[in-house]
Design a protein around this motif. Sequence first.
Motif, PDB file in Angstrom:
ATOM      1  N   THR A 312       0.732  -1.275   0.123  1.00  0.00           N
ATOM      2  CA  THR A 312      -0.348  -0.202   0.327  1.00  0.00           C
ATOM      3  C   THR A 312       1.054   1.470   0.079  1.00  0.00           C
ATOM      4  OG1 THR A 312      -1.652  -1.425   1.317  1.00  0.00           O
ATOM      5  CG2 THR A 312      -1.744   1.262   1.069  1.00  0.00           C
ATOM      6  N   VAL A 313       0.488   2.029  -0.991  1.00  0.00           N
ATOM      7  CA  VAL A 313       0.932   3.213  -1.104  1.00  0.00           C
ATOM      8  C   VAL A 313       0.243   4.521  -0.838  1.00  0.00           C
ATOM      9  CG1 VAL A 313       2.568   5.186  -2.092  1.00  0.00           C
ATOM     10  CG2 VAL A 313       2.842   2.099  -2.444  1.00  0.00           C
ATOM     11  N   SER A 314      -0.327   4.911   0.867  1.00  0.00           N
ATOM     12  CA  SER A 314      -1.232   5.705   1.099  1.00  0.00           C
ATOM     13  C   SER A 314      -0.980   7.623   0.480  1.00  0.00           C
ATOM     14  CB  SER A 314      -1.218   6.324   2.472  1.00  0.00           C
ATOM     15  OG  SER A 314      -0.645   6.962   2.977  1.00  0.00           O
ATOM     16  N   SER A 315      -1.777   8.525   1.010  1.00  0.00           N
ATOM     17  CA  SER A 315      -2.217   9.271   0.224  1.00  0.00           C
ATOM     18  C   SER A 315      -1.181  10.307   0.970  1.00  0.00           C
ATOM     19  CB  SER A 315      -3.361  10.654   0.831  1.00  0.00           C
ATOM     20  OG  SER A 315      -3.734  10.459   1.849  1.00  0.00           O
ATOM     21  N   GLU A 317       1.893  10.222   0.368  1.00  0.00           N
ATOM     22  CA  GLU A 317       2.406  10.653  -1.222  1.00  0.00           C
ATOM     23  C   GLU A 317       1.786  11.518  -1.718  1.00  0.00           C
ATOM     24  OE1 GLU A 317       5.635  10.009  -0.723  1.00  0.00           O
ATOM     25  OE2 GLU A 317       5.697   8.464   1.260  1.00  0.00           O
ATOM     26  N   ARG A 322       2.573   8.563  -6.789  1.00  0.00           N
ATOM     27  CA  ARG A 322       1.303   7.450  -6.741  1.00  0.00           C
ATOM     28  C   ARG A 322       0.913   6.973  -7.695  1.00  0.00           C
ATOM     29  NH1 ARG A 322      -3.184   6.625  -2.585  1.00  0.00           N
ATOM     30  NH2 ARG A 322      -4.040   8.762  -3.157  1.00  0.00           N
ATOM     31  N   ASN A 323       0.958   7.496  -8.836  1.00  0.00           N
ATOM     32  CA  ASN A 323       0.366   7.015 -10.666  1.00  0.00           C
ATOM     33  C   ASN A 323       0.913   6.378 -10.833  1.00  0.00           C
ATOM     34  OD1 ASN A 323      -1.669   8.781 -10.263  1.00  0.00           O
ATOM     35  ND2 ASN A 323      -0.686  10.308 -11.335  1.00  0.00           N
ATOM     36  N   ALA A 330       3.074  -1.720  -6.145  1.00  0.00           N
ATOM     37  CA  ALA A 330       2.264  -0.611  -5.378  1.00  0.00           C
ATOM     38  C   ALA A 330       1.251  -1.848  -5.809  1.00  0.00           C
ATOM     39  CB  ALA A 330       2.138   1.055  -5.300  1.00  0.00           C
ATOM     40  N   ILE A 333      -3.757   1.758  -2.825  1.00  0.00           N
ATOM     41  CA  ILE A 333      -3.933   3.437  -2.713  1.00  0.00           C
ATOM     42  C   ILE A 333      -5.130   3.676  -2.479  1.00  0.00           C
ATOM     43  CG2 ILE A 333      -1.681   3.483  -4.472  1.00  0.00           C
ATOM     44  CD1 ILE A 333      -3.641   4.695  -6.403  1.00  0.00           C
ATOM     45  N   ASP A 361      -1.955  14.047  -1.724  1.00  0.00           N
ATOM     46  CA  ASP A 361      -2.654  13.504  -2.383  1.00  0.00           C
ATOM     47  C   ASP A 361      -4.221  14.105  -1.968  1.00  0.00           C
ATOM     48  OD1 ASP A 361      -3.660  12.504  -4.248  1.00  0.00           O
ATOM     49  OD2 ASP A 361      -2.467  11.274  -5.102  1.00  0.00           O
TER      50      ASP A 361
END
Length: 387
Positions: A312-315, A317, A322-323, A330, A333, A361
């Motif tokens: 998981t890569v959260s907000s 970043e 994240r895109n 990942a 999200i 984000d």
Amino acid sequence: MSTTRTDHMKYLPHMDILSSDMLDDVLLYRNAFHNEDYTDRDVRSALQKDDLSPHDFMALLSTAALPFLEKMAQKAKTVTREHFGNSVALFTPVYFANYCENHCVYCGFNSHNNIKRARLTEEELHTECRSIASTGLEEVLMLTGESRRMSDVEYIGKAVKIARSYFRVIGLEIYPVNVVEYKYLHDCGADYVTVFQETYNSDTYEKLHLAGSKRIFPYRFYAQERAILGGMRGVGFAALLGLDDYQRDAVATGIHAALLQRKYPHAEIALSCPRLRPIINNDKINPKDVDERRLVQIICAYRLFLPFASITVSSRENARFRNNIIKIAATKISAGVCVGIGAHLDAEGTEKGDEQFEISDNRSFSEVYAAVKDAGMQPVTSDYIFV
């Protein structure tokens, strides 16, 4: 006048104690990592293998691996596609209480921080969940501050039951509890539990967690195992990158997850990669030497060491990062994120209680969904049936 802090390695009377040596094993690996021990040869050897040893994993987390980052990313992408296809799971957090009894110096919810405290009523929980569900989201991660007094297990269970009437998948990120309490929360409808160890350096942990139940280092460490014993389908692991030596904490996170996966093969394993973010009343908090390049290195190393793990890569970043990371490693999200209490209660997004940290984000669910599709990936809102 000096104050005496409680022993952070000594369990409190209400805490379950599991018979396990896993903490000792994880700390042995963490302390055995010395960045200067690894060479180009170690990295090349690791990249040629499909089944990585702990030594290989450590090599990929070392500075020696940075010149090989593109190759790591290419292999991580291949491994991710083999096990997850082009699917990217979407979820959003639901912060429904921010009362806290701990004194963690880096956290916006800490009991000594002067913020607006709140917890949602049952009616407000229905409104919050109904608002989120109307966007199309089907998975939520429910979060509270760590206060048994203001957010007891029964209250959390009621919140889970309410959320279950709106969503297919319910995760929890709450204070660690005992096995019987995890069983109760699973019976209420929770699917999985995420617990951040924050840092696996016991000495640093002691200095950062000055008071409260969270101060007890081993009880927090064994939370995922208690959750599995309580019937949870999956568990999540993370160190808060930037609190201590990020390489050693990444080593410990990966080894912790791997050892628990070996002990409980049926359990689903997930990893998060949070970096420190500024908080209310302290905008100077930052992830120090964990820049985006090193964050990509950690994520790719996790993927190559634990091919089946969700990442998981959260907000925390930004949207650009994240895109791109969903194209590499990942698999999950967040979207439509608000980290204040009750931020979905009205159209204006007025928060009933203050947020835990600043996000990077703030895109809506529909914007993130579209971005995932634009990246050539398939957004997934739910792929589980609760049992």
